[in-house]
Design a protein around this motif. Structure first.
Motif, mmCIF file in Angstrom:
data_model
loop_
_atom_site.group_PDB
_atom_site.id
_atom_site.type_symbol
_atom_site.label_atom_id
_atom_site.label_comp_id
_atom_site.label_asym_id
_atom_site.label_seq_id
_atom_site.Cartn_x
_atom_site.Cartn_y
_atom_site.Cartn_z
ATOM 1 N N LYS A 17 43.722 36.374 48.841
ATOM 2 C CA LYS A 17 44.185 35.234 48.040
ATOM 3 C C LYS A 17 43.054 34.693 47.167
ATOM 4 O O LYS A 17 43.238 34.416 45.987
ATOM 5 C CB LYS A 17 44.688 34.127 48.994
ATOM 6 N N ARG A 18 41.868 34.580 47.780
ATOM 7 C CA ARG A 18 40.729 34.065 47.010
ATOM 8 C C ARG A 18 40.364 35.007 45.854
ATOM 9 O O ARG A 18 39.967 34.567 44.783
ATOM 10 C CB ARG A 18 39.502 33.906 47.907
ATOM 11 N N ALA A 19 40.499 36.316 46.117
ATOM 12 C CA ALA A 19 40.198 37.289 45.054
ATOM 13 C C ALA A 19 41.149 37.066 43.877
ATOM 14 O O ALA A 19 40.727 37.019 42.711
ATOM 15 C CB ALA A 19 40.333 38.716 45.591
ATOM 16 N N ILE A 20 42.428 36.895 44.189
ATOM 17 C CA ILE A 20 43.414 36.704 43.119
ATOM 18 C C ILE A 20 43.163 35.397 42.360
ATOM 19 O O ILE A 20 43.242 35.354 41.125
ATOM 20 C CB ILE A 20 44.843 36.765 43.707
ATOM 21 N N GLU A 21 42.791 34.351 43.097
ATOM 22 C CA GLU A 21 42.480 33.075 42.428
ATOM 23 C C GLU A 21 41.341 33.217 41.418
ATOM 24 O O GLU A 21 41.349 32.590 40.362
ATOM 25 C CB GLU A 21 42.099 32.006 43.460
ATOM 26 N N ALA A 22 40.364 34.049 41.772
ATOM 27 C CA ALA A 22 39.191 34.203 40.901
ATOM 28 C C ALA A 22 39.560 34.840 39.559
ATOM 29 O O ALA A 22 38.800 34.758 38.588
ATOM 30 C CB ALA A 22 38.123 35.042 41.600
ATOM 31 N N LEU A 23 40.738 35.465 39.500
ATOM 32 C CA LEU A 23 41.143 36.130 38.249
ATOM 33 C C LEU A 23 41.667 35.143 37.207
ATOM 34 O O LEU A 23 41.844 35.500 36.040
ATOM 35 C CB LEU A 23 42.215 37.193 38.540
ATOM 36 N N ARG A 24 41.933 33.900 37.649
ATOM 37 C CA ARG A 24 42.586 32.932 36.752
ATOM 38 C C ARG A 24 41.889 32.712 35.420
ATOM 39 O O ARG A 24 42.545 32.417 34.424
ATOM 40 C CB ARG A 24 42.688 31.567 37.471
ATOM 41 N N VAL A 25 40.545 32.819 35.422
ATOM 42 C CA VAL A 25 39.826 32.563 34.163
ATOM 43 C C VAL A 25 39.915 33.741 33.186
ATOM 44 O O VAL A 25 39.445 33.638 32.053
ATOM 45 C CB VAL A 25 38.333 32.234 34.414
ATOM 46 N N PHE A 26 40.486 34.848 33.629
ATOM 47 C CA PHE A 26 40.558 36.025 32.753
ATOM 48 C C PHE A 26 41.883 36.049 31.982
ATOM 49 O O PHE A 26 42.864 35.430 32.421
ATOM 50 C CB PHE A 26 40.410 37.297 33.596
ATOM 51 N N PRO A 27 41.917 36.781 30.858
ATOM 52 C CA PRO A 27 43.155 36.849 30.073
ATOM 53 C C PRO A 27 44.317 37.371 30.918
ATOM 54 O O PRO A 27 44.144 38.304 31.711
ATOM 55 C CB PRO A 27 42.823 37.852 28.959
ATOM 56 N N GLU A 28 45.494 36.759 30.709
ATOM 57 C CA GLU A 28 46.673 37.198 31.459
ATOM 58 C C GLU A 28 47.280 38.406 30.771
ATOM 59 O O GLU A 28 48.067 38.268 29.823
ATOM 60 C CB GLU A 28 47.699 36.061 31.468
ATOM 61 N N ASN A 29 46.934 39.599 31.247
ATOM 62 C CA ASN A 29 47.514 40.799 30.628
ATOM 63 C C ASN A 29 47.853 41.832 31.713
ATOM 64 O O ASN A 29 47.700 41.553 32.912
ATOM 65 C CB ASN A 29 46.553 41.368 29.570
ATOM 66 N N ASP A 30 48.323 43.002 31.287
ATOM 67 C CA ASP A 30 48.763 44.025 32.242
ATOM 68 C C ASP A 30 47.647 44.460 33.189
ATOM 69 O O ASP A 30 47.888 44.776 34.354
ATOM 70 C CB ASP A 30 49.254 45.273 31.487
ATOM 71 N N ARG A 89 45.144 42.679 34.229
ATOM 72 C CA ARG A 89 44.938 41.657 35.259
ATOM 73 C C ARG A 89 45.975 41.832 36.367
ATOM 74 O O ARG A 89 45.666 41.697 37.557
ATOM 75 C CB ARG A 89 45.035 40.255 34.648
ATOM 76 N N ARG A 90 47.201 42.171 35.989
ATOM 77 C CA ARG A 90 48.252 42.423 36.974
ATOM 78 C C ARG A 90 47.836 43.564 37.916
ATOM 79 O O ARG A 90 48.057 43.512 39.118
ATOM 80 C CB ARG A 90 49.555 42.773 36.221
ATOM 81 N N ILE A 91 47.210 44.600 37.345
ATOM 82 C CA ILE A 91 46.763 45.737 38.169
ATOM 83 C C ILE A 91 45.707 45.288 39.181
ATOM 84 O O ILE A 91 45.733 45.677 40.349
ATOM 85 C CB ILE A 91 46.238 46.879 37.269
ATOM 86 N N LEU A 92 44.795 44.425 38.718
ATOM 87 C CA LEU A 92 43.757 43.933 39.631
ATOM 88 C C LEU A 92 44.366 43.063 40.732
ATOM 89 O O LEU A 92 43.863 43.032 41.856
ATOM 90 C CB LEU A 92 42.680 43.165 38.850
ATOM 91 N N GLU A 93 45.456 42.371 40.409
ATOM 92 C CA GLU A 93 46.167 41.609 41.438
ATOM 93 C C GLU A 93 46.847 42.563 42.428
ATOM 94 O O GLU A 93 46.762 42.401 43.646
ATOM 95 C CB GLU A 93 47.198 40.670 40.790
ATOM 96 N N ASN A 94 47.483 43.588 41.881
ATOM 97 C CA ASN A 94 48.147 44.565 42.751
ATOM 98 C C ASN A 94 47.157 45.302 43.655
ATOM 99 O O ASN A 94 47.480 45.682 44.777
ATOM 100 C CB ASN A 94 48.918 45.591 41.916
ATOM 101 N N LEU A 95 45.954 45.486 43.118
ATOM 102 C CA LEU A 95 44.930 46.169 43.904
ATOM 103 C C LEU A 95 44.637 45.387 45.187
ATOM 104 O O LEU A 95 44.391 45.973 46.248
ATOM 105 C CB LEU A 95 43.653 46.322 43.068
#
Lengths: 334, 334
Positions: A304-317, A319-325
């Motif tokens: 969960k913390r890893a996914i939260e850290a992505l918030r500052v990055f552009p919302e694109n496909d 980023r979705r892959i990094l969330e799925n990872l």
């Protein structure tokens, strides 16, 4: 357990093609035997998660994957170098479903093969200059990678020292797996940002993503060390128990099992002569203690913390892959 | 044999102070045990020839020694890392007059200790940025050092493979020792120039100096492997013969001894059970063949080429020291 999401799966396979091609073009020389030994595990498989992270961070920041290839391949080589040496130290005979390097070529050759992968990783990293990354960012990447590798060595040393200690607690464990595993995931993410920019906010959030993902990854690894299927993982089952490793499920079980069970577990831990039946009974006790659920929850929290850290990055496909990872990491079977 | 010239001696002791101070300040962390293991050989002694070369080339080109300290210390750490791993591979129990790292801490810990020195060497190298060396030259230095380290690994692999081969000739031997030893001396000299400039003529001559000096150094090492005094060298005597190493004196003796003697030598070479008497008789046969004079002449020839390569550099006191270093290298007793 969930299947690898199809976009992540496709992305992984694309990254594997790119990274493997680059590595094979770069890692060659004379005598051929030592290069065969060095590339043995790379060729045997592996998920290429770390180079995926590097390339994905770069691509999420609108950089072409090719530009990230030096940094990504360097990380993958460092990872493989640590595996080659780890297998010697742990005397493991199989990995990725094939005999380990020292089983085939002997320990001395395997030590050199690992060293060679390590030196090649810095040659490859420095090649980033030819990919249009400015020299100051290449030097920073070299610092990040070498410092992460020092941290990995510290983590391996702690891992060994802990096997001989009675009272390793969860905080000790987390510190150790951050060093042994988290630091290289962290470096992978930072290197991806460095392909694009030196923006410190992005670097610090990439660091948080990589670190937390790495912790989740190692906890999942330690879970699979107890309940994993040898045929699926490609690694010998119960080796953590046999070596007396203080992994999260084991630490939890030791602290939470009834006295008799916990004493039995302590007796089997690190006992090189334990039979398959005894090891299996020890694993059952660990499961019975609730250690697996406990560890799975921990892994989810870090995820969960890893996914939260992505918030500052552009919302694109990407980023979705990094969330799925993250999802994949905490539910994988190998 | 000549005494170390007093100016070289003074310079060496000054370099040792600088480099050791920098290394101790940089190579530390947790757990302490792994850092103790990593620094064990550094603390035990060593001549610091490689960092001397780096600093001397920089100083010969009017740079302050402090500016060269990152590059110089990085080279010394790489050298020590290869020694730690070499000792495991060769199962040597003593070096620099003390027990080797794996004898004290075990093989697994010694493997990590070596890896740690290696990763620290790139951290230290990248610190050159803070010494005012421009980033493009730091990246080039990283390429030179990592590529030299890959070459060292190739050389170690060849060295091992040669021990099992019957017909290793002098050309094979020279190629192998260039890789195993020459490449790092070469890198040391190039890194010294890179502290000051990227002038390609100077780089190419520094390369020639380092390479030829390294060849002379290794030949002298191989001579001391036959006629050296264990108490002076700090290394076990006759280990080259016991391991069946194809060193220059051994290759020469095999080719030039009368048939009976050469067959005896071949029988002892690589025979782990050979007695001290048999090893000593084998060494006497090598001396009898004229191999030592032959090897000494070779070392002098390479030394001459090293000195010639200095001609393009400014004629100053430091250049004199680099000339004296050649003399010292080919006549040293340890």
């Amino acid at each position: 357990m969930s299947e690898t999401p199809s976009n992540l799966k496709q992305y992984l396979s694309r990254i594997k093609g790119l990274v493997d091609g680059y590595i094979y073009a770069y890692v060659k020389g004379e005598p051929e035997e030592i290069y065969n030994a060095a590339l043995h595990l790379v060729k045997a498989g592996g998920k290429r998660l770390r180079p995926l992270i590097t390339i994905a961070f770069a691509e999420m920041l609108s950089q072409p994957p090719e530009k990230a290839l030096s940094f990504a391949s360097a990380i993958e080589l460092v990872h493989n170098f640590t595996l080659v040496h780890d297998d010697i130290m742990d005397k493991d005979e199989f990995r990725r479903g094939v005999p380990t390097v020292h089983k085939i070529w002997g320990e001395a050759f395997a030590i050199i093969a690992g060293d060679l992968l390590f030196s090649k990783s810095f040659e490859i990293l420095a090649d980033a200059l030819n990919k249009g990354i400015p020299p100051n960012r290449v030097v920073r990447a070299a610092t990040v990678l070498s410092s992460a590798t020092s941290t990995v060595a510290e983590g391996q040393a702690l891992d060994m020292l802990f096997a001989e200690e009675e009272d390793v607690d969860i905080d000790d464990y987390l510190k150790m797996i951050y060093k042994k595993t988290g630091a290289l995931f962290e470096a992978a993410a930072i290197l991806g940002v460095l392909v694009a920019t030196e923006d410190e906010l992005l670097i610090s959030n990439a660091s948080s993503y990589g670190k937390n993902l790495g912790l989740a990854f190692q906890i999942r690894d330690d879970i699979l060390g107890i309940i994993g299927d040898e045929k699926v993982t490609g690694k010998p089952v119960y080796s953590d128990i046999r070596e007396g490793k203080k992994t999260l499920p084991i630490i939890y079980a030791l602290a939470n099992l009834p006295k008799g069970d916990s004493e039995y577990l302590r007796m089997i831990l690190g006992n090189k002569d334990a039979s398959k039946e005894e090891l299996s009974k020890a694993a059952d006790l660990i499961v019975k203690s609730g250690a697996i659920e406990f560890a799975e929850k921990k892994a989810r929290d870090f995820g969960k913390r890893a996914i939260e850290a992505l918030r500052v990055f552009p919302e694109n496909d990407i980023r979705r892959i990094l969330e799925n990872l993250v999802e994949f990491t905490i539910s994988r079977q190998k």
